[in-house]
Design a protein around this motif. Structure first.
Motif, short mmCIF file in Angstrom:
data_model
loop_
_atom_site.label_atom_id
_atom_site.label_comp_id
_atom_site.label_asym_id
_atom_site.label_seq_id
_atom_site.Cartn_x
_atom_site.Cartn_y
_atom_site.Cartn_z
N PHE A 166 0.83 -1.21 0.00
CA PHE A 166 0.00 0.00 0.00
C PHE A 166 0.86 1.25 0.00
CE2 PHE A 166 -4.68 -0.53 0.81
CZ PHE A 166 -4.74 -1.82 0.32
N PHE A 170 0.23 3.63 -3.17
CA PHE A 170 -0.48 4.90 -3.00
C PHE A 170 0.44 6.08 -2.74
CE2 PHE A 170 -4.77 3.57 -3.38
CZ PHE A 170 -4.83 2.27 -2.92
N VAL A 176 -0.59 9.75 -3.75
CA VAL A 176 -1.83 10.21 -3.11
C VAL A 176 -1.47 10.85 -1.78
CG1 VAL A 176 -4.03 9.45 -2.16
CG2 VAL A 176 -3.12 8.32 -4.19
N PHE B 50 -8.10 3.94 -7.97
CA PHE B 50 -6.72 4.38 -8.04
C PHE B 50 -6.23 4.59 -9.47
CE2 PHE B 50 -4.65 0.46 -9.20
CZ PHE B 50 -5.38 -0.56 -8.60
N THR B 53 -5.83 8.31 -11.13
CA THR B 53 -4.66 9.16 -11.00
C THR B 53 -3.69 8.93 -12.18
OG1 THR B 53 -3.59 7.48 -9.65
CG2 THR B 53 -4.77 9.20 -8.50
N LEU B 54 -3.98 7.92 -13.00
CA LEU B 54 -3.12 7.64 -14.16
C LEU B 54 -3.59 8.44 -15.37
CD1 LEU B 54 -2.99 3.72 -13.89
CD2 LEU B 54 -1.29 5.34 -13.05
N ILE B 395 -7.85 -7.55 2.18
CA ILE B 395 -7.28 -6.87 0.99
C ILE B 395 -8.35 -6.02 0.31
CG2 ILE B 395 -6.37 -7.26 -1.34
CD1 ILE B 395 -4.96 -9.76 -0.24
N MET B 397 -11.24 -4.84 1.50
CA MET B 397 -11.72 -3.72 2.32
C MET B 397 -10.73 -2.56 2.27
SD MET B 397 -13.45 -5.35 5.72
CE MET B 397 -14.48 -4.03 6.30
N LEU B 398 -9.45 -2.87 2.42
CA LEU B 398 -8.46 -1.80 2.45
C LEU B 398 -8.29 -1.15 1.08
CD1 LEU B 398 -5.81 -3.29 4.91
CD2 LEU B 398 -7.58 -1.60 5.36
N PHE B 399 -8.40 -1.96 0.02
CA PHE B 399 -8.34 -1.40 -1.33
C PHE B 399 -9.53 -0.49 -1.59
CE2 PHE B 399 -5.05 -1.93 -4.26
CZ PHE B 399 -4.32 -3.06 -3.92
N LEU B 401 -10.98 1.39 0.54
CA LEU B 401 -10.71 2.66 1.22
C LEU B 401 -9.69 3.48 0.45
CD1 LEU B 401 -10.37 1.39 4.90
CD2 LEU B 401 -12.30 2.61 3.91
N GLY B 402 -8.54 2.87 0.19
CA GLY B 402 -7.46 3.59 -0.50
C GLY B 402 -7.86 4.03 -1.89
N GLY B 403 -8.51 3.11 -2.62
CA GLY B 403 -8.93 3.41 -3.98
C GLY B 403 -9.92 4.56 -4.03
N TYR B 405 -10.36 6.97 -1.77
CA TYR B 405 -9.72 8.23 -1.37
C TYR B 405 -8.89 8.80 -2.49
CZ TYR B 405 -7.07 11.64 1.34
OH TYR B 405 -6.52 12.81 1.80
N SER B 406 -8.23 7.93 -3.26
CA SER B 406 -7.31 8.42 -4.29
C SER B 406 -8.02 9.10 -5.46
CB SER B 406 -6.44 7.28 -4.82
OG SER B 406 -7.25 6.31 -5.41
N ASN B 409 -9.03 12.62 -3.31
CA ASN B 409 -8.39 12.90 -2.01
C ASN B 409 -9.42 13.42 -1.00
OD1 ASN B 409 -6.01 12.31 -3.39
ND2 ASN B 409 -5.64 14.46 -3.87
N VAL B 414 -14.90 8.66 0.97
CA VAL B 414 -14.74 7.39 1.69
C VAL B 414 -15.99 7.12 2.53
CG1 VAL B 414 -13.35 6.15 3.39
CG2 VAL B 414 -12.23 7.63 1.74
N LEU B 418 -18.63 3.95 2.26
CA LEU B 418 -19.08 3.11 3.37
C LEU B 418 -20.62 3.08 3.43
CD1 LEU B 418 -16.49 4.13 6.12
CD2 LEU B 418 -16.71 1.89 5.06
#
Lengths: 179, 508
Positions: A166, A170, A176, B50, B53-54, B395, B397-399, B401-403, B405-406, B409, B414, B418
């Motif tokens: 991660f 990220f 990010v 995510f 951002t590309l 994996i 759940m965390l993706f 969140l991160g995905g 947010y990215s 931002n 987020v 949820l």
């Protein structure tokens, strides 16, 4: 409604046939009907929220004209109420409908989900205060423990690897601003 | 499409960074397909966060190749576990698992991979041939026709949710209502923001997609999990390569599957699951050994897998040419494209023909690389099926969140993810299909603005005097009426047969 006890073999055969016919002709089970009712109430609830708040939209043009910003939400909300009624009524009237029974929940599973969700919310609140890779590893370890992982690999190796991945993905690759 | 556009498109994907993201997407896609419980829609939804951002082409490369990769990967659990990795591999279980139990899992996996590659190529041919004329036709669409097209897209997706038509319609209307939050597309007035500044731009659809397709499914798995559900993987794979005689025998079912899937793929909202089953059935009817189907027939497995893979090209065609998603994965992809400033639809072929060529090129490269990878890596990936579920839950759940947010931002996003994860869980538990809801959210502004423009121009006459709009709305009506009618007639026929059989038994 109970069936009378058959007095002859022929009467019994006919009764079985009628019972089977009635079973095959049945609509929805009571459990499915209750699910449909809850689903319908939820849909009507959404529609009513829209209809009660639609007056907050500025009305341009006279009445329900196409220029009016209230037109489309009202059309959708009224349609949703009609469809919601259909969800309950149609399976009772038309036979051979779908009886959907989802997999039953376990209280342990629900408990895990509640605790897991609270952990995740706490994790999000740490963003910007703790290094992202570290907080990810810690929450991954906690979640893995809650969801059933018990050995060293589950509670140390896997979370550490996830934290590293991660961080790289990220923070380094996608840049990010999360820490 | 000019030669210049084609060459520019092809050159663009030969950039090392694009090729790298193609490989990343394929690896993710194969893993996504291999794990039961993670659908390709979920995989693309998670990645959509995510990848925003590309650069657009890099991001599209990831999303498309995840879809291609999952088409190969989902056969693995279908054959080794009797559990489809994604709905598109349902038909793979008919003959795949029986073959695995006979010690022919390796043969099944290889034949499936080759059939999938042929199917994907057939679908790419459909995109290359039908895309331009379809887009040219759709360029004639005005506001009434565009409104009718959105109605067709949503009703097709509702109609394909067999047995839950009314709940599908409710989900579609819910999605359209979500799309009204924010600003009126004609007047710019605020609607349903409840004083929340972040809602001024509307409900962000990437968090909704990730919540409803990604998080909701994981939540459902957590609350319903029982240890007895852990399936046993078939360990003995046997030989891998089909001999010449077998390859010759597989030509016909492969061709049947390719033609079936390519045709079905052009129908919006009808996905690989239906195509796989229809392809399997068509091959059974044409086979010299129909009695083997369902008991371990390589012909059946190959036909079904080829057919379900061939729908990809058709789905992409309707998505790019008409702006109507061919399936739920395309619905998610449209969301990402809109964020990148790419508007799928007829003008895409005239405004960005090189992008369309790039997409075709990405699919060709992805198909070839994944075929090679899957033939080399199958044994290794098979071991992953024994991984305990808690790793996947953490994996994903965390993706999520991160995905989420990215994308912007934004912690608000987020939170929305949820919330919609819980909404999606409710929909899952109460049998509402999420596809129409997401489609309604994405296409809602298009539907509303075109309908209101049509009404302002000429009133309702602008719609019922347009032959194209009337035809499209008739198709939409048929998409809603035909499936339940067919189901009703079939149920009555089966109940008469059943009662007849039982009465015969009783009499005997």
């Amino acid at each position: 409604m109970t069936q009378p006890i058959p007095k002859t073999a022929d009467e019994g055969k006919n009764q079985s046939g009628h019972e089977l016919q009635s079973m095959l002709d049945s609509t929805v089970t009571p459990r499915t009907w209750i699910r449909n009712l809850v689903a319908s109430i939820a849909a009507i609830g959404v529609a009513l929220i829209i209809l009660t708040n639609v007056n907050g939209i500025q009305a341009q043009g006279g009445g329900l004209s196409a220029l009016n910003g209230r037109f489309w939400p009202m059309v959708l909300a009224v349609s949703l109420i009609v469809i919601a009624v259909g969800i309950v009524v149609v399976p009772l009237v038309i036979k051979g409908g779908r009886n959907y029974e989802p997999e039953s929940v376990t209280m342990v599973g629900v408990g895990k989900l509640v605790v897991g969700t609270l952990l995740v919310i706490g994790f999000v609140m740490t963003w910007g205060t703790i290094q992202f890779g570290v907080s990810t590893a810690v929450v991954a370890a906690a979640l893995t423990f809650i969801f059933g992982g018990r050995n060293l690999y589950s509670l140390v190796v896997f979370p550490a690897a996830l934290g590293l991945v991660f961080h790289f993905l990220f923070i380094v690759a996608l840049k990010v601003p999360i820490q | 499409m000019s030669f210049t556009a084609i060459s520019e498109g092809v050159l663009a994907i030969l950039d090392p960074s694009v090729l790298l993201w193609i490989v990343v997407g394929l690896l993710i896609g194969m893993l996504v397909g291999a794990f039961p419980g993670i659908t390709s829609t979920m995989g693309v939804a998670l990645a959509s966060g995510f990848t925003l951002t590309l650069e657009p082409l890099q991001g599209l490369a990831v999303l498309i190749t995840i879809y291609v990769g999952s088409t190969y990967g989902d056969r693995l659990p279908a054959i080794l576990l009797n559990t489809p990795g994604t709905p598109a591999s349902i038909s793979s279980t008919f003959d795949g698992y029986p073959l695995a139990k006979q010690g022919k899992a390796g043969l099944a996996l290889t034949s499936s991979a080759i059939g999938t590659a042929v199917g994907l190529m057939a679908g790419i041919a459909v995109l290359a041939i039908a895309g331009v004329p379809l887009a040219a036709f759709a360029l004639r669409f005005g506001p009434p026709e565009l409104f009718a097209l959105v109605v067709v897209g949503i009703t097709m997706m509702v109609g394909s949710s067999t047995g839950r038509l009314w709940k599908g319609l409710a989900a579609g209307l819910f999605g359209l209502l979500l799309a009204t939050v924010g600003r009126d597309p004609i007047t710019g007035d605020e609607r349903f923001t409840f004083g929340i500044n972040e809602l001024n731009g509307g409900i962000p659809f990437i968090p909704v997609i990730i919540g409803m397709f990604g998080l909701a499914e994981i939540m459902n798995q957590i609350i319903t999990y029982r240890k007895s559900q852990d399936a046993q993987v078939v360990a003995q794979l046997g030989e891998w390569w089909p001999n010449k005689a077998l390859m010759k025998r597989l030509r016909k079912p492969t061709a049947i599957g390719a033609v079936t899937g390519a045709g079905i793929g052009l129908v919006p909202a009808v996905g690989g699951d239906i195509a796989g089953i229809v392809g399997w059935e068509n091959a059974r009817k044409a086979s010299k050994h129909p009695q083997e189907f369902g008991k371990g027939s390589l012909e059946g497995l190959t036909a079904g897998d080829t057919s379900s893979a061939a729908t990809l090209g058709g789905s992409l065609t309707t998505t790019l040419a008409l702006g109507v998603p061919g399936d739920s994965v395309m619905a998610v992809m449209i969301g990402s494209m809109l964020v990148w400033g790419i508007t799928p639809g007829p003008s895409l072929f005239s405004d960005s023909p090189d992008l369309v060529s790039s997409i075709v090129g990405i699919m060709v490269i992805a198909t070839i690389i994944t075929l090679v990878l899957s033939l080399m890596r199958m044994r290794g990936v098979a071991q992953l099926l024994t991984l305990p579920k808690h790793y996947i839950w953490v994996i994903v759940m965390l993706f999520c969140l991160g995905g989420t947010y990215s994308v912007q931002n934004s912690v608000f996003d987020v939170g929305m993810m949820l919330v919609f994860g819980l909404v999606g869980l409710f929909m899952l538990r109460f049998d509402f299909p999420p596809g129409p809801a997401v489609l309604g959210l994405i296409l809602g502004p298009l539907a509303e603005s075109n309908l209101r423009r049509s009404l302002v121009i000429e009133g309702w006459a602008s719609i019922y005097t347009s032959p194209i709009a009337v035809t499209l709305l008739s198709i939409a009506a048929l998409a809603l009426i035909l499936p339940p009618m067919k189901h009703y007639v079939q149920t009555r026929r089966e109940s008469k047969i059943n009662v007849g059989e039982v009465k015969e038994l009783i009499n005997n």
